[in-house]
Design a protein around this motif. Structure first.
Motif, PDB file in Angstrom:
ATOM      1  N   VAL A  26       0.847  -1.255   0.041  1.00 21.10           N
ATOM      2  CA  VAL A  26       0.053  -0.078  -0.084  1.00 21.10           C
ATOM      3  C   VAL A  26       0.727   1.278  -0.033  1.00 21.10           C
ATOM      4  O   VAL A  26       0.356   2.591  -0.389  1.00 21.10           O
ATOM      5  CB  VAL A  26      -0.909  -0.051   1.313  1.00 21.10           C
ATOM      6  CG1 VAL A  26      -0.264   0.086   2.660  1.00 21.10           C
ATOM      7  CG2 VAL A  26      -2.083   0.960   1.014  1.00 21.10           C
ATOM      8  N   TYR A  27       2.202   1.224   0.199  1.00 14.27           N
ATOM      9  CA  TYR A  27       3.077   2.241   0.212  1.00 14.27           C
ATOM     10  C   TYR A  27       4.043   1.969  -0.678  1.00 14.27           C
ATOM     11  O   TYR A  27       4.375   0.954  -1.236  1.00 14.27           O
ATOM     12  CB  TYR A  27       3.922   2.391   1.669  1.00 14.27           C
ATOM     13  CG  TYR A  27       2.893   2.528   2.808  1.00 14.27           C
ATOM     14  CD1 TYR A  27       2.398   3.750   3.002  1.00 14.27           C
ATOM     15  CD2 TYR A  27       2.757   1.448   3.789  1.00 14.27           C
ATOM     16  CE1 TYR A  27       1.402   3.675   4.270  1.00 14.27           C
ATOM     17  CE2 TYR A  27       2.042   1.638   4.838  1.00 14.27           C
ATOM     18  CZ  TYR A  27       1.071   2.776   5.031  1.00 14.27           C
ATOM     19  OH  TYR A  27       0.571   2.939   6.139  1.00 14.27           O
TER      20      TYR A  27
ATOM     21  N   ALA B   7      11.421   7.428   2.863  1.00 12.96           N
ATOM     22  CA  ALA B   7       9.926   7.382   3.383  1.00 12.96           C
ATOM     23  C   ALA B   7       8.977   6.616   2.550  1.00 12.96           C
ATOM     24  O   ALA B   7       9.352   5.976   1.542  1.00 12.96           O
ATOM     25  CB  ALA B   7       9.571   8.849   3.209  1.00 12.96           C
ATOM     26  N   PHE B   8       7.845   6.093   3.319  1.00  9.89           N
ATOM     27  CA  PHE B   8       6.997   5.470   2.632  1.00  9.89           C
ATOM     28  C   PHE B   8       5.711   6.024   2.597  1.00  9.89           C
ATOM     29  O   PHE B   8       5.109   6.756   3.552  1.00  9.89           O
ATOM     30  CB  PHE B   8       6.687   3.803   3.623  1.00  9.89           C
ATOM     31  CG  PHE B   8       7.846   3.123   3.620  1.00  9.89           C
ATOM     32  CD1 PHE B   8       8.043   2.213   2.575  1.00  9.89           C
ATOM     33  CD2 PHE B   8       8.890   3.311   4.584  1.00  9.89           C
ATOM     34  CE1 PHE B   8       9.228   1.360   2.713  1.00  9.89           C
ATOM     35  CE2 PHE B   8       9.862   2.425   4.875  1.00  9.89           C
ATOM     36  CZ  PHE B   8      10.205   1.427   3.645  1.00  9.89           C
ATOM     37  N   LEU B   9       5.309   6.392   1.259  1.00  8.91           N
ATOM     38  CA  LEU B   9       4.235   7.165   0.972  1.00  8.91           C
ATOM     39  C   LEU B   9       3.099   6.443   0.641  1.00  8.91           C
ATOM     40  O   LEU B   9       3.393   5.308  -0.371  1.00  8.91           O
ATOM     41  CB  LEU B   9       4.461   8.419  -0.166  1.00  8.91           C
ATOM     42  CG  LEU B   9       5.681   9.024   0.208  1.00  8.91           C
ATOM     43  CD1 LEU B   9       6.003   9.956  -0.834  1.00  8.91           C
ATOM     44  CD2 LEU B   9       5.792   9.720   1.480  1.00  8.91           C
ATOM     45  N   VAL B  10       1.697   6.562   1.023  1.00  9.47           N
ATOM     46  CA  VAL B  10       0.818   5.637   0.690  1.00  9.47           C
ATOM     47  C   VAL B  10       0.579   5.850  -0.894  1.00  9.47           C
ATOM     48  O   VAL B  10       0.554   7.047  -1.476  1.00  9.47           O
ATOM     49  CB  VAL B  10      -0.590   6.304   1.368  1.00  9.47           C
ATOM     50  CG1 VAL B  10      -0.983   7.465   0.980  1.00  9.47           C
ATOM     51  CG2 VAL B  10      -1.624   4.952   1.157  1.00  9.47           C
ATOM     52  N   ASP B  11       0.111   4.867  -1.574  1.00  9.42           N
ATOM     53  CA  ASP B  11      -0.313   4.762  -3.017  1.00  9.42           C
ATOM     54  C   ASP B  11      -1.836   5.014  -2.828  1.00  9.42           C
ATOM     55  O   ASP B  11      -2.767   4.186  -2.606  1.00  9.42           O
ATOM     56  CB  ASP B  11       0.136   3.585  -3.454  1.00  9.42           C
ATOM     57  CG  ASP B  11      -0.326   3.135  -4.963  1.00  9.42           C
ATOM     58  OD1 ASP B  11      -1.268   4.156  -5.578  1.00  9.42           O
ATOM     59  OD2 ASP B  11      -0.134   2.326  -5.458  1.00  9.42           O
ATOM     60  N   ARG B  12      -2.130   6.143  -3.174  1.00  8.75           N
ATOM     61  CA  ARG B  12      -3.773   6.410  -3.248  1.00  8.75           C
ATOM     62  C   ARG B  12      -4.443   5.523  -4.434  1.00  8.75           C
ATOM     63  O   ARG B  12      -5.803   5.671  -4.431  1.00  8.75           O
ATOM     64  CB  ARG B  12      -3.759   8.150  -3.632  1.00  8.75           C
ATOM     65  CG  ARG B  12      -3.258   8.806  -2.526  1.00  8.75           C
ATOM     66  CD  ARG B  12      -3.438  10.345  -2.744  1.00  8.75           C
ATOM     67  NE  ARG B  12      -2.993  10.822  -1.453  1.00  8.75           N
ATOM     68  CZ  ARG B  12      -2.643  12.364  -1.251  1.00  8.75           C
ATOM     69  NH1 ARG B  12      -2.678  12.947  -2.314  1.00  8.75           N
ATOM     70  NH2 ARG B  12      -2.443  12.776  -0.130  1.00  8.75           N
TER      71      ARG B  12
ATOM     72  N   GLU C 124      -5.960  -0.462  -3.612  1.00 11.74           N
ATOM     73  CA  GLU C 124      -7.428  -0.810  -2.955  1.00 11.74           C
ATOM     74  C   GLU C 124      -7.459  -0.773  -1.441  1.00 11.74           C
ATOM     75  O   GLU C 124      -8.725  -0.542  -1.128  1.00 11.74           O
ATOM     76  CB  GLU C 124      -7.628  -2.488  -3.236  1.00 11.74           C
ATOM     77  CG  GLU C 124      -6.662  -3.408  -2.489  1.00 11.74           C
ATOM     78  CD  GLU C 124      -6.896  -4.783  -3.031  1.00 11.74           C
ATOM     79  OE1 GLU C 124      -6.624  -5.704  -2.334  1.00 11.74           O
ATOM     80  OE2 GLU C 124      -7.534  -4.970  -4.274  1.00 11.74           O
ATOM     81  N   GLN C 125      -6.531  -0.795  -0.596  1.00 12.93           N
ATOM     82  CA  GLN C 125      -6.526  -0.648   0.738  1.00 12.93           C
ATOM     83  C   GLN C 125      -6.544   0.833   1.043  1.00 12.93           C
ATOM     84  O   GLN C 125      -6.813   1.165   2.496  1.00 12.93           O
ATOM     85  CB  GLN C 125      -5.442  -1.285   1.469  1.00 12.93           C
ATOM     86  CG  GLN C 125      -5.564  -2.893   1.619  1.00 12.93           C
ATOM     87  CD  GLN C 125      -4.589  -3.402   2.203  1.00 12.93           C
ATOM     88  OE1 GLN C 125      -3.509  -3.287   2.039  1.00 12.93           O
ATOM     89  NE2 GLN C 125      -4.889  -4.677   2.873  1.00 12.93           N
ATOM     90  N   TYR C 126      -6.373   1.796   0.188  1.00 15.81           N
ATOM     91  CA  TYR C 126      -6.191   3.304   0.893  1.00 15.81           C
ATOM     92  C   TYR C 126      -7.666   3.774   0.974  1.00 15.81           C
ATOM     93  O   TYR C 126      -8.616   3.591   0.040  1.00 15.81           O
ATOM     94  CB  TYR C 126      -5.602   4.173  -0.466  1.00 15.81           C
ATOM     95  CG  TYR C 126      -5.683   5.523  -0.322  1.00 15.81           C
ATOM     96  CD1 TYR C 126      -5.041   6.017   0.854  1.00 15.81           C
ATOM     97  CD2 TYR C 126      -6.455   6.583  -1.147  1.00 15.81           C
ATOM     98  CE1 TYR C 126      -5.057   7.550   1.029  1.00 15.81           C
ATOM     99  CE2 TYR C 126      -6.342   7.968  -0.766  1.00 15.81           C
ATOM    100  CZ  TYR C 126      -5.645   8.390   0.181  1.00 15.81           C
ATOM    101  OH  TYR C 126      -5.663   9.557   0.547  1.00 15.81           O
ATOM    102  N   ALA C 127      -8.099   4.211   1.954  1.00 20.22           N
ATOM    103  CA  ALA C 127      -9.424   4.721   2.402  1.00 20.22           C
ATOM    104  C   ALA C 127      -9.780   5.880   1.761  1.00 20.22           C
ATOM    105  O   ALA C 127     -10.800   6.397   2.270  1.00 20.22           O
ATOM    106  CB  ALA C 127      -9.438   4.482   3.920  1.00 20.22           C
ATOM    107  N   GLY C 128      -8.812   6.819   1.631  1.00 22.53           N
ATOM    108  CA  GLY C 128      -9.163   8.179   1.306  1.00 22.53           C
ATOM    109  C   GLY C 128      -9.270   9.027   2.442  1.00 22.53           C
ATOM    110  O   GLY C 128      -8.754   8.595   3.645  1.00 22.53           O
TER     111      GLY C 128
END
Length: 109
Positions: A15-16, A35-40, A43-47
């Motif tokens: 997810v990152y 750094a680990f940045l969220v992948d928007r 599918e697990q990114y909630a917004g």
């Protein structure tokens, strides 16, 4: 060795995404940091969720490392110990604590 540990810990579900960012140390030096940045698009990114929605999701969630509520509490505590003020993490931890205390009070009644 540390990088491999962090990748294994943070990339369980991909997810990152990894990135390097310039950061300033306490002594004023600037260095590059992993750094680990969220992948928007993951599918697990909630917004963007309200604080109440975040608390509701965290309160009932369990991951491979344990209950998510404990993860949030520990993260907030460690950030505070380091003198790092992350308002969103602190607000979420405070709401979770308040809700936990409230439900404990209801169970005792």
């Amino acid at each position: 060795q540390v990088r491999q540990y962090l990748i294994a810990r943070e990339q369980v579900t991909s997810v990152y995404r990894e990135a390097t960012r310039r950061v300033r140390l306490d002594d004023g030096r600037e260095v590059r940091a992993l750094a680990f940045l969220v992948d928007r698009h993951h599918e697990q990114y909630a917004g963007r969720l309200s604080l109440a929605e975040q608390a509701r999701m965290v309160a009932g969630a369990v991951g491979s490392s344990g209950q998510n509520i404990d993860y949030v509490r520990n993260t907030a505590r460690h950030l505070a110990e380091l003198g790092i003020r992350d308002r969103q993490v602190m607000a979420l931890a405070a709401l979770l604590e308040a809700e936990s205390a409230e439900s404990a009070g209801l169970e005792m009644a």
